[in-house]
Each structure stands twice: as structure tokens, then as C-alpha cells.
Design a protein around this motif. Structure first.
Motif, PDB file in Angstrom:
ATOM      1  N   MET A  18       0.838  -1.187   0.000  1.00 18.24           N
ATOM      2  CA  MET A  18       0.000   0.000   0.000  1.00 18.24           C
ATOM      3  C   MET A  18       0.877   1.241   0.000  1.00 18.24           C
ATOM      4  O   MET A  18       1.959   1.241   0.555  1.00 18.24           O
ATOM      5  N   GLN A  47      -2.510   2.626   3.871  1.00 16.58           N
ATOM      6  CA  GLN A  47      -3.671   3.411   3.463  1.00 16.58           C
ATOM      7  C   GLN A  47      -4.154   4.240   4.651  1.00 16.58           C
ATOM      8  O   GLN A  47      -3.727   4.022   5.775  1.00 16.58           O
ATOM      9  N   GLU A  48      -5.043   5.184   4.401  1.00 14.63           N
ATOM     10  CA  GLU A  48      -5.502   6.075   5.452  1.00 14.63           C
ATOM     11  C   GLU A  48      -6.068   5.304   6.642  1.00 14.63           C
ATOM     12  O   GLU A  48      -6.765   4.312   6.482  1.00 14.63           O
ATOM     13  N   ALA A  94      -1.717   7.351   7.964  1.00 17.88           N
ATOM     14  CA  ALA A  94      -1.810   6.274   6.979  1.00 17.88           C
ATOM     15  C   ALA A  94      -0.750   5.254   7.385  1.00 17.88           C
ATOM     16  O   ALA A  94       0.346   5.227   6.853  1.00 17.88           O
TER      17      ALA A  94
END
Length: 131
Positions: A1, A41-42, A88
């Protein structure tokens, strides 16, 4: 990611050791972890690394609770030190030390806060964040 731009962490920070050991009476506090801060990711994702080690023989269900508390401490410290910066993060737990009496969720929340402080120091050589 891949992490969003201008988010935390900007790059991997691996092998962060954090410990909270406080013994004045019984029970005391004990939480020791080694974690990696990985761009993701967030949000904040917590996982155990393949081959992660645990010392101290926690009771069934304790490790999951302790790691959840660790993540709470990480979230709280990041919110205070980096207000407005999107998180993130994959928090990868590599090693955990527990004690059947002295480990509790509070201990791991504090260790999470300390892990963030150490990661920030490693990222920029100790400059203060959020000030």
C-alpha cells in the motif's frame, strides 16, 4: 500500500522499541514492544509480523486486547503531536513482552505513546513535532 502524500509516516520506521515499566506496588505496569511504522492506506492498521514473538505467556485474549490498547496509545499520541496530519499507518508488531500480573491495557496504551515519540525522533533526529 502507498500512503497519502503528507501523511504519517512519510517513510518506514522499523525496529522501534518502546517499553513502559513502572513498579511501585503490586500490580505494577509492564509493556514492552518492538514495532514497525509502515506507510499504508488512510487510518491505522495493526498486525502481527510473520514470526512475531511473545515473551511472558499472556492469557487467551490478552494479546489482542494489549495490541488494541497499543494502537489506542499510538492514535492518541499522533493526534497530540501531529494535529491535522492524516495517519496512513500499518503498525506491525514484531515482539511483545507481557507479565501475567503487571501487564494491562493502560501499560500498552502508554507504550504506544512512547513508540510514537521514538518513531518521530528517528524520523527527524529529535526535532519537536506539533510545536
Amino acid at each position: 500500500m502507498t500512503a497519502a502524500r503528507n501523511s504519517f509516516p512519510p517513510r518506514p520506521v522499523r525496529g522501534v522499541r518502546a517499553g513502559y515499566v513502572h513498579q511501585t506496588s503490586c500490580p505494577g505496569d509492564l509493556a514492552i514492544v518492538t514495532v514497525d511504522f509502515e506507510p499504508w492506506q488512510e487510518g491505522l492498521h495493526v498486525e502481527s509480523a510473520p514470526g512475531a514473538t511473545v515473551k511472558g505467556g499472556p492469557e487467551p485474549g490478552d494479546l489482542e486486547r494489549f495490541h488494541a490498547a497499543l494502537a489506542e496509545g499510538v492514535r492518541a499520541e499522533l493526534a497530540e503531536r501531529l494535529p491535522g496530519v492524516p495517519v496512513a499507518l500499518a503498525l506491525v508488531v514484531r515482539h511483545t513482552v507481557v507479565h501475567v500480573i503487571d501487564s494491562r491495557e493502560h501499560s500498552f496504551r502508554t507504550a504506544g505513546r512512547l513508540a510514537v515519540r521514538e518513531a518521530l525522533a528517528l524520523l527527524d533526529g529529535g526535532r519537536q513535532h506539533g510545536s
